[in-house]
Design a protein around this motif. Sequence first.
Motif, short mmCIF file in Angstrom:
data_model
loop_
_atom_site.label_atom_id
_atom_site.label_comp_id
_atom_site.label_asym_id
_atom_site.label_seq_id
_atom_site.Cartn_x
_atom_site.Cartn_y
_atom_site.Cartn_z
N ASP A 154 -31.35 3.97 157.07
CA ASP A 154 -30.27 4.65 156.38
C ASP A 154 -29.76 3.78 155.23
OD1 ASP A 154 -28.08 6.05 155.53
OD2 ASP A 154 -26.89 5.76 157.36
N MET A 155 -30.19 4.11 154.04
CA MET A 155 -29.77 3.36 152.85
C MET A 155 -28.70 4.11 152.06
SD MET A 155 -31.52 0.61 153.19
CE MET A 155 -31.23 -0.18 151.60
N SER A 156 -27.98 4.98 152.74
CA SER A 156 -26.95 5.77 152.06
C SER A 156 -25.74 4.91 151.73
CB SER A 156 -26.53 6.94 152.96
OG SER A 156 -25.92 6.47 154.15
N ASN A 157 -24.85 5.49 150.94
CA ASN A 157 -23.60 4.84 150.57
C ASN A 157 -23.80 3.45 149.95
OD1 ASN A 157 -21.65 6.89 151.51
ND2 ASN A 157 -22.48 6.39 153.53
N GLY A 158 -24.90 3.32 149.21
CA GLY A 158 -25.15 2.09 148.47
C GLY A 158 -25.50 0.89 149.33
N ALA A 159 -26.13 1.12 150.50
CA ALA A 159 -26.49 0.01 151.39
C ALA A 159 -27.25 -1.07 150.62
CB ALA A 159 -27.34 0.53 152.55
N ASP A 160 -26.76 -2.31 150.67
CA ASP A 160 -27.34 -3.37 149.85
C ASP A 160 -27.10 -4.73 150.50
OD1 ASP A 160 -28.60 -4.63 147.78
OD2 ASP A 160 -27.10 -4.17 146.26
N ASN A 161 -27.63 -4.91 151.70
CA ASN A 161 -27.40 -6.15 152.44
C ASN A 161 -27.85 -7.39 151.68
OD1 ASN A 161 -26.84 -7.70 155.03
ND2 ASN A 161 -29.01 -8.14 154.73
N PHE A 162 -28.98 -7.28 150.97
CA PHE A 162 -29.54 -8.45 150.30
C PHE A 162 -29.13 -8.53 148.83
CE2 PHE A 162 -32.41 -7.49 153.86
CZ PHE A 162 -32.30 -8.69 154.56
N TYR A 163 -27.94 -8.04 148.57
CA TYR A 163 -27.37 -8.05 147.22
C TYR A 163 -27.35 -9.46 146.64
CZ TYR A 163 -23.66 -7.68 143.65
OH TYR A 163 -22.93 -7.73 142.50
N LYS A 164 -27.71 -9.58 145.36
CA LYS A 164 -27.65 -10.85 144.66
C LYS A 164 -26.84 -10.66 143.39
CE LYS A 164 -31.96 -12.82 146.44
NZ LYS A 164 -33.29 -13.41 146.10
N SER A 165 -25.71 -11.32 143.33
CA SER A 165 -24.81 -11.16 142.21
C SER A 165 -25.21 -12.03 141.03
CB SER A 165 -23.38 -11.51 142.64
OG SER A 165 -22.50 -11.47 141.53
N LYS A 166 -25.09 -11.49 139.83
CA LYS A 166 -25.33 -12.24 138.61
C LYS A 166 -24.04 -12.86 138.08
CE LYS A 166 -29.22 -9.28 137.21
NZ LYS A 166 -29.76 -8.39 136.15
N LYS A 167 -22.95 -12.60 138.79
CA LYS A 167 -21.65 -13.07 138.33
C LYS A 167 -21.17 -14.32 139.05
CE LYS A 167 -20.22 -8.30 137.31
NZ LYS A 167 -19.22 -7.26 137.61
N VAL A 168 -21.99 -14.80 140.01
CA VAL A 168 -21.56 -15.96 140.78
C VAL A 168 -22.69 -16.99 140.84
CG1 VAL A 168 -20.06 -14.50 142.18
CG2 VAL A 168 -22.34 -15.08 143.03
N ILE A 169 -22.31 -18.21 141.14
CA ILE A 169 -23.26 -19.30 141.32
C ILE A 169 -23.37 -19.59 142.82
CG2 ILE A 169 -23.76 -21.73 140.86
CD1 ILE A 169 -22.07 -21.42 138.30
#
Length: 366
Positions: free
Chosen positions: A43-58
């Motif tokens: 279920d990848m609904s509602n923007g599921a993004d466990n392995f998210y990688k932000s470009k705004k942080v170090i």
Amino acid sequence: MKKKSIITRVFKVIALCLIVSATIVAPKTDVSAASKTVEYTPDMSNGADNFYKSKKVIKKKVSFENQYNMKVAGNLFIPKGLNKKTKNPAIIVGHPMGAVKEQSANLYAQKMAEKGFVTLSLDLSFWGESEGQPRNAVSPDIYAEDFSAAVDFLGTRKFVDRDRIGVLGICGSGSFAISAAKIDPRMKAVATVSMYDMGAANRNGLKHSQTVEQRKKILEEAAEQRYVEFTGGKTKYTSGTVHELNENSTAIEREFYDFYRTPRGEYTPKGSSPELTTHPTLTSNVKFMNFYPSEDIETISPRPMLFIAGENAHSREFSEDAYKLAGKPKELYIVPGAGHVDLYDQVNLIPFDKLESFFKKNLKKK
């Protein structure tokens, strides 16, 4: 009914943060389960993004020792452009029970770092990249100590204001964070998401569905297993997430399988194996029976507490019970339409704005 079958049924009732099923299955079954995972559509609904990688942080891998001289591993996230010549607020983020920082905690830490906080996700002792033997052992006191050790670490960074450090515990870590905050006043604000009271869950099961006799049978099995392992026998594991689904799988088993046994959230730390992830050792898991995080929770006041739970979460009772016992200021925030695991990674449901306002208000410079 045979003793073994009774115990197996009991374990299916107890609700660990990763849902209790049966003792770990055989490797042959795990192999077939792996093949089924490929065919399974998570279920990848509602923007599921466990392995998210932000470009705004170090991101920086860090480690520090707790009071037991055990190395605790973590990921430090710093907003790009942060003025390191000033003192900034910080948040410690704890992962679900049986998980590791790469599951849910990193996502929350990055999202909160994007909102201006220095954040630290950590692996609890015995899990992930942190030290502790045997692996996957349960020790609520040491888990709580890890949160205090994280405060030690953050509070000695030149760019962190040690008087503005908060904690955020997801699932089981919600109860560990509360346990830590009761005796560590340096934690200035406490938030939990999809909290599991790991003590109540193991003693009583969901909605108090487990009897005292069933509890005693679990304790008996664990006690006998100690003899086996003391004399060199094989370590036995328990609970955790099932490795395959069938027509008899419960809704809760399916919910956790969808996250932990599919590409949606599956992660195997170095040195572990897919057969062991999420499964604590049987003999140590009973230590949760002596874990009472909500006892004296009111003494955290006047430091603020925020309890976030999904409207449809099977674990909602734990947040509601803790909220009733907590002192003021406190808030119970129910996310409409959300289940327990939904709040691990479904970014369109997770109330990050609510967390931002809570921590900004309560970690503001005085």
